[in-house]
Design a protein around this motif. Structure first.
Motif, PDB file in Angstrom:
ATOM      1  N   GLY A 159       0.822  -1.196   0.000  1.00 26.03           N
ATOM      2  CA  GLY A 159       0.000   0.000   0.000  1.00 26.03           C
ATOM      3  C   GLY A 159       0.855   1.245   0.000  1.00 26.03           C
ATOM      4  O   GLY A 159       1.977   1.247  -0.509  1.00 26.03           O
ATOM      5  N   ILE A 174      -3.691  -1.716  -0.394  1.00 32.39           N
ATOM      6  CA  ILE A 174      -4.230  -1.667  -1.750  1.00 32.39           C
ATOM      7  C   ILE A 174      -5.597  -2.344  -1.841  1.00 32.39           C
ATOM      8  O   ILE A 174      -6.318  -2.147  -2.817  1.00 32.39           O
ATOM      9  CB  ILE A 174      -3.264  -2.331  -2.748  1.00 32.39           C
ATOM     10  N   HIS A 179      -8.910   2.673  -2.398  1.00 26.30           N
ATOM     11  CA  HIS A 179      -7.591   2.697  -3.023  1.00 26.30           C
ATOM     12  C   HIS A 179      -7.648   2.133  -4.438  1.00 26.30           C
ATOM     13  O   HIS A 179      -8.368   1.182  -4.719  1.00 26.30           O
ATOM     14  CB  HIS A 179      -6.588   1.888  -2.198  1.00 26.30           C
ATOM     15  N   ILE A 181      -4.781   1.491  -7.929  1.00 26.87           N
ATOM     16  CA  ILE A 181      -3.368   1.476  -8.291  1.00 26.87           C
ATOM     17  C   ILE A 181      -3.232   1.157  -9.771  1.00 26.87           C
ATOM     18  O   ILE A 181      -3.876   0.234 -10.290  1.00 26.87           O
ATOM     19  CB  ILE A 181      -2.603   0.448  -7.422  1.00 26.87           C
ATOM     20  N   THR A 222       3.231  -3.185 -11.073  1.00 22.10           N
ATOM     21  CA  THR A 222       3.069  -1.735 -11.095  1.00 22.10           C
ATOM     22  C   THR A 222       3.573  -1.175 -12.421  1.00 22.10           C
ATOM     23  O   THR A 222       4.619  -1.584 -12.936  1.00 22.10           O
ATOM     24  CB  THR A 222       3.833  -1.091  -9.926  1.00 22.10           C
TER      25      THR A 222
END
Length: 298
Positions: A159, A174, A179, A181, A222
């Motif tokens: 997170g 997350i 939240h 991402i 990511t």
């Protein structure tokens, strides 16, 4: 008339004779060894008497060594049980220390770029609200922590820092419903956004067309968009895809790599080393704008 007592040899003569005989016997025994056989027989005859004479002492010694009271036995048993409990506790402590050591080794060996600064943190508390996935760690402003800082563990992304105190901070996981991402599919580079659902084991990917090349089992990492999370860190695996032609977008569920309900040690990252200028990404977005802004950037 005969006398009652007859005078014999005097005591002096008898003593002299005894001394002479003793001297002769001593000389013969010392120089000629004349009484070895007789001494052996005498020793054999006397040995049973010696055993009989020592028997009472042996019985008393045996009784004093082996006959203990019931109270003493209970005390010894209790002492041994306490010692056993202490040893078991030591074994458990050693096992726990071994597990923590393994976690720290894996954490410090996580795939980071060499110039990237990192710091180990420990969880102090977990939010009791089942719909709010937040935790408190033992690092704060005094350690250089800042809001929006990425947090990982040895397996993947956990997170980001939500609030910072002097000596502790609050981390937004997350999987929290507020939240989102930005990610990409590791297999082909397709970009997407995963948002939390309030469940530790599930996240959702929204606004993905049916024609998008994404499969069950794909690894999501990511993407680096937004400048908050470094690129290439594992986040989740695709676990479910529902391609309903009656709906505009496919329904995709992903499972986080990190076991959020078993966290103990975390790793704080400094993607930009020392953030001198606070940008629009340095603070968590409000719950109604966070997903929208990240989606626009991707």
């Amino acid at each position: 008339m005969k006398p009652i007592f007859i005078d014999g040899y005097s005591s002096h003569r008898r003593m002299l004779v005894a001394l002479l005989l003793s001297g002769v016997f001593i000389y013969c025994d010392h120089k000629l060894a004349s009484f070895e056989v007789a001494r052996g027989y005498l020793q054999s005859l006397v040995s049973p008497l010696q055993y009989i004479a020592s028997t009472p002492k042996q019985i008393m010694d045996y009784a004093s060594d082996n006959l203990v009271s019931r109270k003493q036995l209970m005390l010894d048993n209790q002492r041994l049980q306490m010692n056993e409990l202490m040893l078991y506790e030591k074994l458990l402590e050693l096992d726990i220390l071994k597990q923590e050591n393994d976690r720290l080794r894996k954490l410090l060996a996580s795939p980071l770029r060499n110039p990237l600064k990192k710091m180990v943190a420990e969880i102090l508390a977990v939010d009791s609200d089942p719909y709010s996935h937040q935790i408190v760690i033992n690092r704060g402003i005094n350690d250089g922590i800042y809001e929006g800082q990425p947090v990982i563990d040895e397996t993947g992304v956990v997170g980001q820092i939500l609030h910072v105190g002097a000596n502790n901070s609050r981390v937004l996981l997350i999987t929290d419903i507020t939240h989102a991402i930005p990610l990409r599919v590791h297999r082909n580079g397709v970009r997407l956004i995963a948002s939390g659902t309030g469940s530790f084991n599930q996240m959702e990917v929204n606004h993905i067309a049916h024609s998008t090349d994404i499969r069950v089992g794909d690894l999501l990492v990511t993407s680096g968009l937004g400048g908050k999370f470094p690129e290439g860190y594992p986040v989740a695996m695709v676990s479910y895809i529902s391609e309903n032609p009656n709906k505009e977008f496919a329904r995709i569920r992903v499972q986080p790599i990190v076991e959020m309900n078993r966290l103990r040690y975390l790793l704080l990252l400094w993607p930009h080393q020392t953030p001198l200028v606070e940008s629009q990404y340095d603070k968590p977005l409000p719950s109604n704008q966070q997903t929208r802004q990240v989606a626009d950037e991707s």
